[in-house]
Design a protein around this motif. Structure first.
Motif, PDB file in Angstrom:
ATOM      1  N   PRO A 282      15.745   9.776   5.892  1.00 53.69           N
ATOM      2  CA  PRO A 282      15.193   8.559   6.493  1.00 53.69           C
ATOM      3  C   PRO A 282      13.780   8.261   6.013  1.00 53.69           C
ATOM      4  O   PRO A 282      12.999   9.177   5.707  1.00 53.69           O
ATOM      5  N   ASN A 283      13.451   6.984   5.967  1.00 54.79           N
ATOM      6  CA  ASN A 283      12.237   6.510   5.311  1.00 54.79           C
ATOM      7  C   ASN A 283      10.965   7.179   5.827  1.00 54.79           C
ATOM      8  O   ASN A 283      10.095   7.588   5.055  1.00 54.79           O
ATOM      9  N   ARG A 284      10.832   7.303   7.139  1.00 55.77           N
ATOM     10  CA  ARG A 284       9.616   7.884   7.714  1.00 55.77           C
ATOM     11  C   ARG A 284       9.416   9.324   7.237  1.00 55.77           C
ATOM     12  O   ARG A 284       8.291   9.764   6.959  1.00 55.77           O
ATOM     13  N   GLU A 285      10.507  10.078   7.135  1.00 57.60           N
ATOM     14  CA  GLU A 285      10.428  11.461   6.661  1.00 57.60           C
ATOM     15  C   GLU A 285      10.078  11.500   5.172  1.00 57.60           C
ATOM     16  O   GLU A 285       9.304  12.347   4.711  1.00 57.60           O
ATOM     17  N   ASN A 286      10.642  10.580   4.421  1.00 57.83           N
ATOM     18  CA  ASN A 286      10.404  10.523   2.979  1.00 57.83           C
ATOM     19  C   ASN A 286       8.926  10.323   2.656  1.00 57.83           C
ATOM     20  O   ASN A 286       8.377  10.938   1.745  1.00 57.83           O
ATOM     21  N   LEU A 287       8.263   9.473   3.434  1.00 61.14           N
ATOM     22  CA  LEU A 287       6.865   9.137   3.169  1.00 61.14           C
ATOM     23  C   LEU A 287       5.938  10.341   3.299  1.00 61.14           C
ATOM     24  O   LEU A 287       4.854  10.358   2.708  1.00 61.14           O
ATOM     25  N   THR A 288       6.352  11.356   4.053  1.00 60.89           N
ATOM     26  CA  THR A 288       5.479  12.511   4.250  1.00 60.89           C
ATOM     27  C   THR A 288       5.255  13.288   2.962  1.00 60.89           C
ATOM     28  O   THR A 288       4.305  14.088   2.883  1.00 60.89           O
ATOM     29  N   TYR A 289       6.074  13.055   1.952  1.00 61.85           N
ATOM     30  CA  TYR A 289       5.948  13.839   0.720  1.00 61.85           C
ATOM     31  C   TYR A 289       4.823  13.360  -0.187  1.00 61.85           C
ATOM     32  O   TYR A 289       4.551  13.980  -1.220  1.00 61.85           O
ATOM     33  N   PHE A 290       4.133  12.287   0.189  1.00 65.94           N
ATOM     34  CA  PHE A 290       2.875  11.951  -0.464  1.00 65.94           C
ATOM     35  C   PHE A 290       1.778  12.929  -0.043  1.00 65.94           C
ATOM     36  O   PHE A 290       0.801  13.117  -0.760  1.00 65.94           O
ATOM     37  N   GLY A 291       1.954  13.523   1.160  1.00 68.20           N
ATOM     38  CA  GLY A 291       0.878  14.328   1.709  1.00 68.20           C
ATOM     39  C   GLY A 291      -0.356  13.461   1.862  1.00 68.20           C
ATOM     40  O   GLY A 291      -0.279  12.284   2.222  1.00 68.20           O
ATOM     41  N   ASN A 292      -1.504  14.005   1.574  1.00 66.29           N
ATOM     42  CA  ASN A 292      -2.752  13.239   1.555  1.00 66.29           C
ATOM     43  C   ASN A 292      -3.114  12.999   0.088  1.00 66.29           C
ATOM     44  O   ASN A 292      -4.195  13.372  -0.373  1.00 66.29           O
ATOM     45  N   ASP A 316      21.633 -12.183   3.801  1.00 65.17           N
ATOM     46  CA  ASP A 316      20.638 -12.129   4.874  1.00 65.17           C
ATOM     47  C   ASP A 316      19.604 -11.058   4.522  1.00 65.17           C
ATOM     48  O   ASP A 316      19.949  -9.878   4.388  1.00 65.17           O
ATOM     49  N   CYS A 317      18.332 -11.467   4.357  1.00 66.75           N
ATOM     50  CA  CYS A 317      17.288 -10.542   3.916  1.00 66.75           C
ATOM     51  C   CYS A 317      16.468  -9.978   5.072  1.00 66.75           C
ATOM     52  O   CYS A 317      15.431  -9.348   4.847  1.00 66.75           O
ATOM     53  N   ARG A 318      16.915 -10.176   6.309  1.00 58.03           N
ATOM     54  CA  ARG A 318      16.128  -9.772   7.475  1.00 58.03           C
ATOM     55  C   ARG A 318      15.711  -8.296   7.410  1.00 58.03           C
ATOM     56  O   ARG A 318      14.542  -7.947   7.572  1.00 58.03           O
ATOM     57  N   HIS A 319      16.672  -7.412   7.154  1.00 49.94           N
ATOM     58  CA  HIS A 319      16.366  -5.981   7.193  1.00 49.94           C
ATOM     59  C   HIS A 319      15.553  -5.533   5.979  1.00 49.94           C
ATOM     60  O   HIS A 319      14.681  -4.668   6.097  1.00 49.94           O
ATOM     61  N   LEU A 320      15.818  -6.112   4.835  1.00 51.49           N
ATOM     62  CA  LEU A 320      15.041  -5.792   3.639  1.00 51.49           C
ATOM     63  C   LEU A 320      13.584  -6.198   3.842  1.00 51.49           C
ATOM     64  O   LEU A 320      12.655  -5.465   3.484  1.00 51.49           O
ATOM     65  N   LYS A 321      13.390  -7.363   4.456  1.00 47.90           N
ATOM     66  CA  LYS A 321      12.037  -7.858   4.708  1.00 47.90           C
ATOM     67  C   LYS A 321      11.311  -6.988   5.741  1.00 47.90           C
ATOM     68  O   LYS A 321      10.137  -6.647   5.568  1.00 47.90           O
ATOM     69  N   THR A 322      12.010  -6.602   6.798  1.00 52.42           N
ATOM     70  CA  THR A 322      11.408  -5.743   7.822  1.00 52.42           C
ATOM     71  C   THR A 322      10.977  -4.407   7.231  1.00 52.42           C
ATOM     72  O   THR A 322       9.886  -3.895   7.513  1.00 52.42           O
ATOM     73  N   TRP A 323      11.855  -3.830   6.397  1.00 52.59           N
ATOM     74  CA  TRP A 323      11.520  -2.563   5.749  1.00 52.59           C
ATOM     75  C   TRP A 323      10.313  -2.708   4.835  1.00 52.59           C
ATOM     76  O   TRP A 323       9.396  -1.876   4.858  1.00 52.59           O
ATOM     77  N   LEU A 324      10.292  -3.783   4.036  1.00 48.99           N
ATOM     78  CA  LEU A 324       9.194  -3.969   3.085  1.00 48.99           C
ATOM     79  C   LEU A 324       7.862  -4.103   3.816  1.00 48.99           C
ATOM     80  O   LEU A 324       6.841  -3.563   3.366  1.00 48.99           O
ATOM     81  N   SER A 326       7.079  -2.712   6.496  1.00 50.86           N
ATOM     82  CA  SER A 326       6.703  -1.429   7.106  1.00 50.86           C
ATOM     83  C   SER A 326       6.196  -0.417   6.088  1.00 50.86           C
ATOM     84  O   SER A 326       5.659   0.627   6.467  1.00 50.86           O
ATOM     85  N   MET A 327       6.375  -0.702   4.800  1.00 51.19           N
ATOM     86  CA  MET A 327       5.999   0.265   3.765  1.00 51.19           C
ATOM     87  C   MET A 327       4.499   0.236   3.520  1.00 51.19           C
ATOM     88  O   MET A 327       3.926  -0.814   3.177  1.00 51.19           O
ATOM     89  N   PRO A 328       3.814   1.367   3.699  1.00 52.36           N
ATOM     90  CA  PRO A 328       2.366   1.384   3.465  1.00 52.36           C
ATOM     91  C   PRO A 328       2.068   1.297   1.977  1.00 52.36           C
ATOM     92  O   PRO A 328       2.818   1.844   1.154  1.00 52.36           O
ATOM     93  N   PRO A 329       0.982   0.610   1.597  1.00 55.96           N
ATOM     94  CA  PRO A 329       0.593   0.635   0.180  1.00 55.96           C
ATOM     95  C   PRO A 329       0.315   2.074  -0.244  1.00 55.96           C
ATOM     96  O   PRO A 329      -0.308   2.835   0.494  1.00 55.96           O
ATOM     97  N   ALA A 330       0.807   2.453  -1.402  1.00 56.21           N
ATOM     98  CA  ALA A 330       0.573   3.809  -1.893  1.00 56.21           C
ATOM     99  C   ALA A 330      -0.892   3.967  -2.304  1.00 56.21           C
ATOM    100  O   ALA A 330      -1.474   3.065  -2.920  1.00 56.21           O
ATOM    101  N   GLN A 331      -1.476   5.107  -1.956  1.00 58.27           N
ATOM    102  CA  GLN A 331      -2.847   5.383  -2.376  1.00 58.27           C
ATOM    103  C   GLN A 331      -2.914   5.466  -3.900  1.00 58.27           C
ATOM    104  O   GLN A 331      -1.930   5.774  -4.567  1.00 58.27           O
ATOM    105  N   MET A 332      -4.125   5.210  -4.436  1.00 58.49           N
ATOM    106  CA  MET A 332      -4.304   5.404  -5.869  1.00 58.49           C
ATOM    107  C   MET A 332      -3.969   6.856  -6.216  1.00 58.49           C
ATOM    108  O   MET A 332      -4.326   7.780  -5.497  1.00 58.49           O
ATOM    109  N   THR A 499      -1.488  -5.155  -5.389  1.00 56.52           N
ATOM    110  CA  THR A 499      -1.309  -5.598  -4.004  1.00 56.52           C
ATOM    111  C   THR A 499       0.050  -6.266  -3.806  1.00 56.52           C
ATOM    112  O   THR A 499       0.550  -6.973  -4.680  1.00 56.52           O
ATOM    113  N   GLN A 500       0.619  -6.057  -2.630  1.00 56.01           N
ATOM    114  CA  GLN A 500       1.906  -6.675  -2.287  1.00 56.01           C
ATOM    115  C   GLN A 500       1.905  -7.129  -0.838  1.00 56.01           C
ATOM    116  O   GLN A 500       1.506  -6.373   0.047  1.00 56.01           O
ATOM    117  N   PHE A 501       2.329  -8.369  -0.610  1.00 51.92           N
ATOM    118  CA  PHE A 501       2.515  -8.891   0.747  1.00 51.92           C
ATOM    119  C   PHE A 501       3.890  -9.544   0.848  1.00 51.92           C
ATOM    120  O   PHE A 501       4.337 -10.223  -0.076  1.00 51.92           O
TER     121      PHE A 501
END
Length: 578
Positions: A282-292, A316-324, A326-332, A499-501
């Motif tokens: 799941p997406n939230r768990e996946n994001l933890t692998y960036f660490g700090n 229907d793009c509702r769920h794709l848009k909601t997910w996008l 929610s995605m934090p910008p990746a750190q440099m 940047t992405q919005f």
């Protein structure tokens, strides 16, 4: 530099191995990696990529030369990459090319050898001299037919304590499983019967990283790969690396510390090297692998394939848009790997919390209608749940949920790639998507494995004939994707960290805005995700009135910014101000 590196390594080692001399182990790791002889200082938050980076995913033997039986597949692949893809891709991920016993390479028998049926290390070096080279580090498990496991059964080194064991009476109910096969398997050894831990299959025995010798072995393997041109490491199934009986045995902190440690060693060997974690969760768990920004440089966007397929077959793009959103910008120094097809199936776990059960069922049933298969996993409550869908991407997009197959398959397929190529991150394209390969039922029946449906092998002569035939969908796919890639590589607003919005343009029109890091370019990415013509007021996009705007794909110039845009079914627009 080495003193500071040793200090950082010891910080992770103290957590992983609290009962041993970690100062000594840190020095062993440095020496094994060869850093005592040559060491580089990696830059802080350094981006080892730009908008021109495109990754191709392929097996060593995805293309064969039947007319030249003495030509090894890695040689055939090299010629195809040079002749057909040199201008399209910057990097190539060759899936496990080592001697193996099952799972199309992911049950490795010898990490330090190239499968002789594919070629040799010189072939790997030749490809890596022309492209950035990505290799799998199959770090969680090893073949039951390997020398290490043979030594495990003989109770001798190396291998005696290299594999994870547990009592058959151990409480493993909480363990997260990606398969329905037994977790613990009995093995006869010189010391009697022992039970080994097998997350994936009986032939893929999990390694025991509680033994620091296993860690040292893998550091030696990594060094060998880098000496042979590997620059990008894909840590396969790394989420399951550390096991503790009585826990879910996934995402444990020791796993994260090992990733940090490997990143330090790899970065000091080659500051331009990249670690990618393969964590189909799941997406939230996946994001933890960036660490700090100190673990993976890059993580897979595993939610993208199922969400994008669902969007395009539902209109229907509702769920794709909601997910996008929610995605934090990746750190440099970090970014996402965007893909919509690979050698594996389309994972369903990454849709947890994103699609409702009814929508998942619609997605699954539609993929089955289009010729796909479904694989299951054993959930902690003891029931089997859908885990992934096995289908070629071209066939996955052959129609819609409501109406089934239709005439828009090619347009839908190209639209999917136009979206993926424009998103924040590095695009990765599976070779069978680049070629428009369809479901391979014969190969699936021959192997008895669902995943083989999307693991075709082309004869290079037949492939070249298909690509030369301008009326074939293979030729049309290759030409249109190549055109999109050529355009993308020139746009600074498509830098993986630009940047992405997300834009709000209704359910049938998906859109987002990209702006280059120096703000000299903006691109509005607009897509009709439905099978009906759609109209949108340009005022809703909010184009900057003082700039001139052109669609990079069609060349259309926007003359009246107060007017309307008409989008045909699955049309993609990349509206740029430069």
């Amino acid at each position: 530099m080495l003193e500071e590196l040793a200090k950082k390594l010891t910080g992770s080692l103290d957590f992983i191995y609290p009962d041993i001399d970690t100062d000594y182990l840190a020095q062993q790791l440095i020496k094994t990696m060869g850093l005592d002889k040559q060491c580089h200082q990696p830059g802080d938050h350094q981006n080892n990529w730009d908008e021109a980076d495109i990754l191709l995913i392929t097996y060593a033997d995805s293309i064969l030369n039947h007319a030249k039986p003495d030509e090894k597949p890695l040689q055939t692949l090299y010629h195809f990459l040079k002749d057909k893809l040199q201008d399209n891709i910057s990097a190539v991920h060759i899936l496990p090319f080592f001697p193996y016993s099952s799972d199309d390479g992911f049950s490795v028998m010898d990490y330090l050898a190239v499968n002789e049926s594919h070629g040799e290390w010189e072939d790997i070096k030749r490809i890596s001299s022309e492209f950035k080279f990505m290799s799998d580090l199959v770090i969680n498990h090893m073949s039951a037919r390997s020398r290490w496991f043979d030594n495990f059964k003989k109770r001798i080194d190396p291998g005696k304590d290299y594999f994870f064991e547990a009592s058959p009476d151990a409480d493993v109910n909480a363990v997260v499983r990606p398969r329905t096969s037994p977790l613990l398997n009995p093995v006869q050894t010189e010391d009697g019967e022992r039970y080994v831990w097998c997350t994936f299959s009986e032939d893929q025995v999990d390694l025991n990283f509680k033994n620091p010798k296993v860690l040292l072995e893998f550091v030696n393997i990594i060094r060998h790969y880098m000496e042979n041109g590997v620059q990008i490491f894909r840590l396969d199934a790394v989420a399951f690396l550390w096991k503790e009986v009585g826990t879910p045995s996934i995402h444990l902190q020791q796993t994260h510390e090992i990733i940090k440690l490997l990143r330090l060693l790899i970065a000091h060997y080659n500051p331009n090297a990249v670690i990618i974690t393969e964590t189909n969760v799941p997406n939230r768990e996946n994001l933890t692998y960036f660490g700090n920004a100190n673990e993976a440089h890059v993580i897979y966007n595993f939610s993208l394939p199922p969400l994008l397929i669902y969007t395009l077959i539902s209109g229907d793009c509702r769920h794709l848009k909601t997910w996008l959103m929610s995605m934090p910008p990746a750190q440099m120094g970090t970014t996402y790997l965007n893909f919509i097809a690979s050698h594996d199936g389309v994972g369903l776990r990454p849709t947890d919390g994103l699609l409702q059960d009814q929508e998942k069922n619609e997605l699954i049933s539609t993929m089955q209608q289009f010729g796909g298969r479904v694989a299951y996993r054993r959930a902690s409550e003891g029931v089997d749940k859908p885990y992934e869908m096995n289908i070629s991407l071209y066939d996955a997009l052959k129609g819609t949920i409501e109406h089934g197959p239709d005439k828009w398959q090619l347009q839908r397929f190209v639209c999917a790639h136009a979206i993926m190529l424009a998103l924040e991150g590095i695009p990765a394209i599976y070779i069978h998507s680049m070629l428009g390969t369809e479901n391979d039922y014969a190969r699936m029946e021959n192997t008895g494995r669902n995943r083989s449906i999307n693991r075709s092998q082309w004869d290079v002569g037949q492939l070249e004939e298909a690509l030369a035939n301008k009326f074939s969908h293979h030729s049309k796919v290759f030409e249109q994707l190549s055109n999109l890639i050529t355009i993308r590589k020139k746009q600074t607003a498509f830098h993986p960290n630009a940047t992405q919005f997300t834009l709000h343009l209704g359910l049938q029109i998906f859109g987002f805005w990209r702006q280059s890091m120096r703000r000299e370019q903006s691109i509005f990415c607009i897509f009709n995700v439905s099978s009906e013509t759609q109209q949108i007021a340009l005022s809703d996009i909010n184009l900057i009135g003082t700039d001139n705007w052109t669609d990079l794909i069609s060349g259309l110039e926007i003359e009246d910014q107060a007017g309307m845009l008409t989008l045909t079914p699955y049309q993609a627009l990349w509206l740029s101000n430069k």
